[in-house]
Motif scaffolding. Structure first.
Motif, mmCIF file in Angstrom:
data_model
loop_
_atom_site.group_PDB
_atom_site.id
_atom_site.type_symbol
_atom_site.label_atom_id
_atom_site.label_comp_id
_atom_site.label_asym_id
_atom_site.label_seq_id
_atom_site.Cartn_x
_atom_site.Cartn_y
_atom_site.Cartn_z
ATOM 1 N N ASP A 84 22.696 17.164 -13.273
ATOM 2 C CA ASP A 84 21.727 15.872 -12.808
ATOM 3 C C ASP A 84 21.975 14.751 -13.504
ATOM 4 O OD1 ASP A 84 20.641 18.498 -11.816
ATOM 5 O OD2 ASP A 84 19.053 18.708 -13.431
ATOM 6 N N VAL A 85 22.522 14.898 -14.890
ATOM 7 C CA VAL A 85 22.971 13.574 -15.379
ATOM 8 C C VAL A 85 23.934 12.756 -14.533
ATOM 9 C CG1 VAL A 85 23.699 12.449 -17.387
ATOM 10 C CG2 VAL A 85 22.024 14.456 -17.530
ATOM 11 N N ALA A 86 24.966 13.538 -14.315
ATOM 12 C CA ALA A 86 26.071 12.879 -13.269
ATOM 13 C C ALA A 86 25.479 12.538 -11.859
ATOM 14 C CB ALA A 86 27.243 13.917 -13.206
ATOM 15 N N ALA A 87 24.723 13.173 -11.532
ATOM 16 C CA ALA A 87 24.235 12.796 -10.005
ATOM 17 C C ALA A 87 23.390 11.362 -10.220
ATOM 18 C CB ALA A 87 23.352 13.796 -9.375
ATOM 19 N N TRP A 88 22.579 11.389 -11.255
ATOM 20 C CA TRP A 88 21.692 10.333 -11.605
ATOM 21 C C TRP A 88 22.587 9.044 -11.668
ATOM 22 C CZ3 TRP A 88 17.034 8.159 -11.215
ATOM 23 C CH2 TRP A 88 16.839 6.833 -12.230
ATOM 24 N N LYS A 89 23.664 8.953 -12.514
ATOM 25 C CA LYS A 89 24.602 8.059 -12.984
ATOM 26 C C LYS A 89 25.662 7.495 -11.899
ATOM 27 C CE LYS A 89 24.870 5.821 -16.192
ATOM 28 N NZ LYS A 89 24.381 4.435 -16.659
ATOM 29 N N GLU A 90 25.823 8.543 -11.182
ATOM 30 C CA GLU A 90 27.206 8.080 -10.150
ATOM 31 C C GLU A 90 26.606 8.267 -8.728
ATOM 32 O OE1 GLU A 90 30.221 7.370 -11.266
ATOM 33 O OE2 GLU A 90 29.197 7.244 -13.372
ATOM 34 N N ARG A 91 25.652 8.705 -8.359
ATOM 35 C CA ARG A 91 25.223 8.728 -6.927
ATOM 36 C C ARG A 91 23.851 8.151 -6.701
ATOM 37 N NH1 ARG A 91 29.920 9.866 -7.250
ATOM 38 N NH2 ARG A 91 30.861 11.630 -6.584
ATOM 39 N N PRO A 92 23.804 6.881 -6.430
ATOM 40 C CA PRO A 92 22.540 6.174 -6.247
ATOM 41 C C PRO A 92 21.673 6.733 -5.258
ATOM 42 C CG PRO A 92 24.183 4.542 -6.447
ATOM 43 C CD PRO A 92 24.968 6.051 -6.401
ATOM 44 N N VAL A 93 22.064 7.363 -4.250
ATOM 45 C CA VAL A 93 21.431 7.934 -3.191
ATOM 46 C C VAL A 93 20.558 9.115 -3.767
ATOM 47 C CG1 VAL A 93 21.306 8.988 -0.911
ATOM 48 C CG2 VAL A 93 22.590 7.129 -1.206
ATOM 49 N N ARG A 94 21.206 10.125 -4.432
ATOM 50 C CA ARG A 94 20.603 11.280 -5.129
ATOM 51 C C ARG A 94 19.542 10.734 -6.148
ATOM 52 N NH1 ARG A 94 25.902 15.273 -5.069
ATOM 53 N NH2 ARG A 94 27.037 13.922 -3.258
ATOM 54 N N ALA A 95 20.063 9.728 -6.915
ATOM 55 C CA ALA A 95 19.086 9.165 -7.850
ATOM 56 C C ALA A 95 17.744 8.871 -7.276
ATOM 57 C CB ALA A 95 19.807 8.007 -8.876
ATOM 58 N N SER A 96 17.894 8.101 -6.074
ATOM 59 C CA SER A 96 16.693 7.707 -5.511
ATOM 60 C C SER A 96 15.677 8.855 -5.050
ATOM 61 C CB SER A 96 16.966 6.753 -4.357
ATOM 62 O OG SER A 96 16.015 6.334 -3.354
ATOM 63 N N ALA A 97 16.513 9.812 -4.647
ATOM 64 C CA ALA A 97 15.475 10.863 -4.310
ATOM 65 C C ALA A 97 14.744 11.541 -5.577
ATOM 66 C CB ALA A 97 16.544 12.145 -3.835
ATOM 67 N N MET A 98 15.236 11.625 -6.696
ATOM 68 C CA MET A 98 14.801 12.002 -7.921
ATOM 69 C C MET A 98 13.501 11.080 -8.239
ATOM 70 S SD MET A 98 17.913 12.409 -10.474
ATOM 71 C CE MET A 98 19.496 13.048 -10.030
ATOM 72 N N ARG A 99 13.578 9.898 -8.110
ATOM 73 C CA ARG A 99 12.485 8.885 -8.221
ATOM 74 C C ARG A 99 11.364 8.867 -7.332
ATOM 75 N NH1 ARG A 99 17.200 5.447 -9.211
ATOM 76 N NH2 ARG A 99 16.956 4.117 -6.988
ATOM 77 N N LEU A 100 11.838 9.392 -5.887
ATOM 78 C CA LEU A 100 10.850 9.610 -4.929
ATOM 79 C C LEU A 100 9.723 10.669 -5.265
ATOM 80 C CD1 LEU A 100 9.885 8.916 -2.127
ATOM 81 C CD2 LEU A 100 11.520 10.508 -1.099
ATOM 82 N N VAL A 101 10.417 11.630 -5.900
ATOM 83 C CA VAL A 101 9.247 12.840 -6.473
ATOM 84 C C VAL A 101 8.286 12.365 -7.563
ATOM 85 C CG1 VAL A 101 9.368 14.968 -7.642
ATOM 86 C CG2 VAL A 101 11.101 14.512 -6.105
ATOM 87 N N VAL A 102 8.760 11.286 -8.203
ATOM 88 C CA VAL A 102 8.008 10.752 -9.380
ATOM 89 C C VAL A 102 6.891 9.844 -8.574
ATOM 90 C CG1 VAL A 102 7.637 9.217 -11.147
ATOM 91 C CG2 VAL A 102 9.721 10.926 -11.409
ATOM 92 N N ARG A 103 7.330 9.203 -7.678
ATOM 93 C CA ARG A 103 6.360 8.161 -6.946
ATOM 94 C C ARG A 103 5.185 9.003 -6.166
ATOM 95 N NH1 ARG A 103 8.534 3.450 -2.708
ATOM 96 N NH2 ARG A 103 6.175 2.836 -1.750
ATOM 97 N N ASP A 104 5.907 9.918 -5.322
ATOM 98 C CA ASP A 104 4.921 10.954 -4.500
ATOM 99 C C ASP A 104 3.846 11.473 -5.498
ATOM 100 O OD1 ASP A 104 6.358 10.428 -2.317
ATOM 101 O OD2 ASP A 104 7.121 12.279 -2.288
ATOM 102 N N ALA A 105 4.556 11.986 -6.688
ATOM 103 C CA ALA A 105 3.314 12.354 -7.934
ATOM 104 C C ALA A 105 2.373 11.357 -8.222
ATOM 105 C CB ALA A 105 4.040 13.299 -8.912
ATOM 106 N N LEU A 106 2.882 10.265 -8.486
ATOM 107 C CA LEU A 106 1.948 8.953 -8.771
ATOM 108 C C LEU A 106 0.727 8.769 -7.773
ATOM 109 C CD1 LEU A 106 4.446 6.768 -10.879
ATOM 110 C CD2 LEU A 106 2.734 8.219 -11.768
ATOM 111 N N ALA A 107 1.284 8.813 -6.525
ATOM 112 C CA ALA A 107 0.494 8.476 -5.381
ATOM 113 C C ALA A 107 -0.510 9.498 -5.174
ATOM 114 C CB ALA A 107 1.452 8.525 -3.950
ATOM 115 N N ARG A 108 -0.179 10.964 -5.435
ATOM 116 C CA ARG A 108 -1.285 11.760 -5.351
ATOM 117 C C ARG A 108 -2.316 11.813 -6.685
ATOM 118 N NH1 ARG A 108 -4.990 14.825 -3.437
ATOM 119 N NH2 ARG A 108 -5.187 16.647 -4.222
ATOM 120 N N ALA A 109 -1.624 11.396 -7.756
ATOM 121 C CA ALA A 109 -2.743 11.200 -9.081
ATOM 122 C C ALA A 109 -3.610 9.904 -8.633
ATOM 123 C CB ALA A 109 -1.879 10.936 -10.442
ATOM 124 N N LYS A 110 -3.311 8.842 -8.078
ATOM 125 C CA LYS A 110 -3.805 7.848 -7.450
ATOM 126 C C LYS A 110 -4.999 8.497 -6.699
ATOM 127 C CE LYS A 110 -5.240 3.716 -7.123
ATOM 128 N NZ LYS A 110 -6.271 3.627 -5.917
#
Length: 737
Positions: free
Chosen positions: A274-300
């Motif tokens: 997971d760490v390697a994908a976060w550092k070396e693959r921006p598209v996959r890193a964006s997918a990780m951040r999207l999960v956080v964004r969706d959870a924040l939207a649901r919390a809102k």
């Protein structure tokens, strides 16, 4: 926050609730019920209805590794809700049986796992009086805890790519770990020695100057040697792994190697992939951040416009959440007013990196800029918890290495000149005093991590603990964790030496033969097996590598040491759990000096056992003359005394306040910051003595352990009868001077 004014409102009030009203879900209520009455069947004030917005939502984000559904949710929701319930039911603030946490829903298998709960605690009147008040004074809040699980949101990299990337990452991690250990093991003892030696005449001292100097010199020498050994070990390990890691993927083509190493390698891949994908693959890193964004939207959605969202992230999840919150989102649009990171790898991992772009990331500057934007309100309050032995967080969060070092030093020695580094509120904590475990057990640190977070969730209206009481609890918690580490090191010494002492292995082999014989007997009893007369000798012979009294060799010694170490560590953990639970959960107040004496007994046995084993090893293996034995005994005794008292007198880190504006820093004000209060001074303050007296007066132990503590230290139940508000009762027991 919502204060429930009426448990049984009329129909008109129930049909058109406003933001300050509380809609109840009591079904059997008459139309002419008077306001201010309680439900006669439950004796509790009715809760807010399900269609009412939540007061606060907590979004939890997991760290590196393949997290299964609801794992991080349960890992943090259970201790946080448990501590919130414990705090809300504290009799000192006027609580009784109706207060606490009620779980409303617990969806652990849905697409977005979530737990909802209601907490009720005494309101201002009860808090001021320290006694239960009417239910109309209660504070009722609704909480939602949501999981943001990003571990399955992307396609992992292949093994070859991961192991090639891991070489550079391994060296970067090891240098950061060594920098942290240099501070913890060498610089803290050195700064402590300088501080004690340069203390002005007339300033109170815990120990005489000569004793301080002796302890500080021994501590510095021992810790420096330990750091040197650690440095050599880690650097050699990295040197050996550097050529091996890139070859692991091709070696899996060999069948026998694949069969042997497949499981271990897959486990490593799950951890660092997971760490390697976060550092070396921006598209996959964006997918990780999207999960956080969706959870924040649901919390809102759950909290509406007036509720608060609290983002809580661990390890790599802290890097994911921090980047998403401050780089891609506007926290005010999601009602995020607080970010808590634990074991944060924010500095270690930084941001994702496109080839050809600089790998520069300044999270603190981004946080400050977001808080300064129009419409940000009070901004996001950022709290960071890092364990002093956590190799991944490796200290505080700052945009520069000198800034991290400065904020680390302020955690131990506040008030230094030139302190200008910006950063979040830093909490240096003690989890287990074991480097290989500290990163993964923040949720077990009740006093330093769980309780502060629970108090933040309860909101500003929940009464804070007196500063002296919090200081005493923090200091005792640190002593407990340091004792845990000391006992573990002593256990290693005992286990390494004990099997090789004359006669010990023979006794161990005899005991092992008894166990093997018992197993053989059980096998012989069951039908279809050998006779007992044959099964018992066969079982003993099968375990001959540990049952032969004359068979001590390196392998049998290693096995015996491993078994002894396992028993000693298990016993150490059990004793630590009992003492920690008695202090943190049993509601039976213990004066610090009593607790320190009791908690020191296991440490004395472990340290004494290590000294005895070391002395007998010198006697049996070196056969020195009598003078040598005496001098070795004296040296070992000095070391034992130092090791025993180390947890009691070692520096304890303090909270470093958040700083967002260097221009407002006043060097004179920083230099005037008072030194942390000593334990002996804190227990003499009015705040601590009054709190202890109030808890003694309200002492109602629950469970045999709490009752035993109460009988030993508070003369319960006689003290409770004396404190009861009857006309003939005598005053409660007074505190000792």
């Amino acid at each position: 926050m919502r204060i429930a004014p009426s448990p049984t409102p009329d129909e008109s009030a129930a049909t058109a609730p406003s933001d300050t009203d509380v809609v109840t879900d009591v079904t059997d209520v008459t139309d002419d019920a008077a306001p201010g009455t309680a439900d006669s069947t439950t004796g509790r004030q009715s809760e807010a209805s399900d269609d009412q917005p939540f007061d606060r939502a907590l979004v939890v984000v997991h760290g590196m590794g393949n997290a299964y559904r609801s794992q991080i949710l349960l890992e943090w929701a259970e201790p946080l809700l448990g501590r919130m319930d414990w705090l809300a039911r504290d009799r000192v603030i006027g609580a009784d049986e109706r207060h606490g946490v009620d779980i409303r829903t617990s969806d652990l298998s849905g697409d977005l796992p979530m737990i909802t709960a209601t907490v009720r605690y005494p309101g201002p009147l009860a808090q001021a009086a320290g006694a239960p008040a009417d239910e109309t004074d209660d504070v009722v809040q609704k909480f939602a805890i949501i999981e943001a699980r990003w571990s399955e949101s992307f396609v992992p990299m292949n093994r070859g790519e991961i192991f090639q990337w891991a070489v550079v990452f391994m060296w970067r991690t090891i240098w950061r770990v060594l920098d942290l250990f240099l501070g913890t093991m060498v610089l803290v003892p050195w700064y402590t020695l300088v501080q004690h030696w340069t203390k002005a005449p007339g300033v109170p001292r815990t120990l005489p100057r000569g004793v301080d100097l002796a302890i500080d010199v021994v501590r510095l020498a021992v810790c420096t040697v330990a750091f040197a050994v650690t440095w050599v070990f880690l650097v050699l390990l990295a040197t050996v792994l550097t050529p091996i890691l890139p070859l692991i993927s091709p070696l899996l083509l060999i069948p026998w190697f694949k069969n042997v190493a497949q499981g271990v390698i897959d486990g490593i891949i799950e951890s660092i992939g997971d760490v390697a994908a976060w550092k070396e693959r921006p598209v996959r890193a964006s997918a990780m951040r999207l999960v956080v964004r969706d959870a924040l939207a649901r919390a809102k959605e759950l909290v509406g416009d007036d509720g608060d969202v609290h983002l809580f992230a661990h390890s790599q999840g802290a890097a994911v959440a921090t980047y998403a919150l401050f780089e891609e989102l506007k926290p005010s649009e999601f009602n995020v007013n607080r970010l808590t990171t634990v074991g944060a790898a924010v500095v270690l991992l930084g941001r994702d990196r496109w080839l050809g772009r600089p790998d520069e990331y300044r999270p603190v500057k981004k946080w400050i800029d977001r808080n300064a934007e129009p419409g940000a309100g009070d901004g996001v309050q950022w709290t960071n918890h890092w364990a002093i032995w956590d190799p991944f967080s490796a200290g505080p969060i700052a945009d520069t290495a000198p800034g991290r070092r400065e904020r680390w030093r302020n955690a131990y020695f506040p008030g230094g000149s030139g302190s200008t580094s910006t950063g979040p509120e830093e909490h240096a904590v003690h989890n287990t005093s074991q480097p290989f475990l500290d990163h993964s057990v923040y949720f077990q640190n009740t006093i330093q991590v769980v309780e502060p977070t629970a108090r933040q969730l309860l909101g500003p209206d929940f009464p804070p603990a007196p500063a002296a009481v919090a200081l005493v609890e923090n200091r005792l918690s640190v002593i407990d964790k340091k004792s845990l580490g000391v006992n573990m090191l002593a256990a290693v010494v005992i286990a390494a030496i004990l099997p090789g002492l004359p006669g010990v292995y023979a006794a161990f082999a005899t005991f092992a033969s008894w166990i093997a014989g018992a197993i053989g007997f059980m096998i012989g009893v069951f039908p279809g097996g050998r006779d007992v007369a044959e099964a018992v000798p066969a079982a003993i012979d099968a375990a001959s590598f540990v049952t032969d009294p004359d068979g001590l060799n390196p392998w049998s010694w290693l096995i015996a040491s491993g078994l002894v170490l396992a028993v000693l560590i298990w016993l150490n953990q059990r004793l630590s759990t009992v003492t920690r639970r008695s202090r943190e959960w049993d509601r039976c107040p213990i004066e610090p000096r009593h607790w320190l004496v009791l908690s020191s007994i296991p440490r004395a046995f472990y340290v004494g056992g290590a000294v005895v084993c070391a002395w007998f090893a010198i006697y049996a293996w070196a056969r020195p003359p009598l003078e040598g034995l005496i001098w070795s005994a004296v040296a070992l005794l000095i070391v034992a005394i130092f090791v025993f008292v180390e947890p009691l007198y070692a520096p304890v880190p303090i909270v470093v306040a958040a700083r967002t504006d260097v221009a407002d820093v006043d060097a004179r004000a920083i230099a005037a910051i008072p030194a942390p209060m000593k334990l002996r001074d804190a227990v003499r303050t009015d705040a601590f003595t009054k709190d202890l007296a109030a808890r003694r007066k309200l002492l109602r132990p629950q469970g045999w352990r709490a009752e035993r503590w109460a009988r030993w230290f508070h003369d319960w139940p006689a003290s409770a009868e004396a404190a009861s508000p009857s006309p003939t009762s005598s005053p409660g027991p007074s505190l000792p001077e």
